[in-house]
Design an enzyme around this catalytic site. Structure first.
Site, PDB file in Angstrom:
ATOM      1  N   GLY A   1      55.374  37.174  52.406  1.00 22.58           N
ATOM      2  CA  GLY A   1      56.215  38.045  51.576  1.00 22.58           C
ATOM      3  C   GLY A   1      55.308  38.372  50.340  1.00 22.58           C
ATOM      4  O   GLY A   1      55.797  39.418  49.357  1.00 22.58           O
TER       5      GLY A   1
ATOM      6  N   GLU B   1      53.049  41.051  51.049  1.00 16.89           N
ATOM      7  CA  GLU B   1      53.760  42.279  51.186  1.00 16.89           C
ATOM      8  C   GLU B   1      54.684  42.923  49.809  1.00 16.89           C
ATOM      9  O   GLU B   1      54.591  44.118  49.704  1.00 16.89           O
ATOM     10  CB  GLU B   1      55.171  41.981  52.111  1.00 16.89           C
ATOM     11  CG  GLU B   1      54.688  41.511  53.364  1.00 16.89           C
ATOM     12  CD  GLU B   1      55.651  40.800  54.448  1.00 16.89           C
ATOM     13  OE1 GLU B   1      56.223  39.709  53.978  1.00 16.89           O
ATOM     14  OE2 GLU B   1      56.039  41.390  55.447  1.00 16.89           O
TER      15      GLU B   1
END
Ligand code: COA
Length: 260
Positions: free
Chosen positions: A111, A114
């Site tokens: 994440g 991301e």
């Protein structure tokens, strides 16, 4: 609103958001994702804020990924909701009128990678480690990693990183186009603030236009993207900032942009 898992500091038109869970290397749990989403929405409304810097608390991590401890207990339905929350947060950053500068202080994994890909400029400290190691956990990225990574670095490189789960260092990340620049760790925030300050002095009308033209234009065919550009270009000529920018040039002085 006060936050538990993030902190926000504002100065000179720059809002610095820090993910503040250093004990778990700033891993993203549901609460943190909701707080960050809310923070972006609030900053969006704050006329004084022109640019945002996103970084992690401490010197070990930007974000070491989604919270594995929380994910280990999730049902299929809960995992869907969690992924939707993560996507929603990243679209908020990507579609925000504010340019987002990610300052990568250490691990930006899962994440974290991301999140940096939804930002507009990425500056990494020399010791940063970036990657999508989800495959090592028996999953794949759920906050856009399988989609934004190939768009940024090309599908072959993206598949190599996604399939092996290999983390790369800051230099390699810069080489493949995942990072704009690499600086000494102790110069990271200083550099991010310098760039943010430069952007904050521009017309905020134009920083918004440029960001949305590049993002939206990349998702449509070239002729449609160029139509978008013509539309924003022409509407720029009804702004104060266009008149001021050109007048200042002709009068050989610095422009005083007002974002209107
Ligand atoms: N979710 C939840 N907790 C995490 C985490 C994550 N993504 N990443 C690190 N942590 C926690 C660790 O469990 C540890 O907690 P503890 O002190 O209670 O044991 C703490 O953060 C420190 O991490 P640790 O692994 O001891 O640090 P390290 O320096 O040895 O290793 C990493 C750092 C980043 C290499 C390692 O923590 C790691 O691989 N993290 C997971 C990365 C990942 O797979 N991210 C994608 C998730 S989808």
């Amino acid at each position: 609103m006060s936050f538990k898992n993030i902190s926000i500091e504002k100065k000179y038109g720059i809002a610095t958001i820090k993910i503040n869970r250093p004990k778990v290397l700033n891993a993203l749990n549901e609460e943190t994702i909701k707080e960050l989403t809310k923070a972006v929405e609030e900053l969006e409304q704050d006329k004084k804020t022109k640019v945002a810097i996103l970084t992690g608390e401490g010197d070990k991590a930007f974000i070491a990924g989604a919270d594995i401890s929380a994910m280990s207990k999730m049902t299929t339905q809960e995992a869907k909701k969690f992924a939707e929350l993560g996507h929603n947060m990243l679209f908020k950053i990507e579609n925000s009128r504010l340019p987002f500068i990610a300052a990568i202080n250490g691990y930006a994994l899962g994440g974290g990678c991301e999140t940096l890909m939804a930002c507009d400029i990425v500056i990494a400290g020399k010791s940063a480690k970036i990657g999508q190691p989800e495959i090592n956990l028996g999953i794949h990225p759920g906050f856009g990693g399988t989609q934004r990574l190939p768009r940024l670095v090309g599908r072959m490189k993206a598949k190599e990183l996604l399939l092996t789960g290999r983390n790369i260092d800051a230099e390699e990340a810069q080489r493949i186009g995942l990072v704009n620049m690499v600086v000494d760790d102790d110069k990271l925030i200083e550099t991010a603030e310098k760039i943010a300050g430069k952007i904050a002095s521009k017309s905020s009308f134009q920083t918004d236009f440029i960001k949305s033209l590049v993002n939206k234009g990349m998702d449509v065919d070239l002729p449609s993207a160029c139509e978008l550009e013509i539309s924003k270009f022409s509407s720029s000529f009804s702004t104060h900032d266009q008149k001021e920018g050109m007048k200042a040039f002709l009068e050989k002085r610095k422009p005083d942009f007002k974002g209107k």
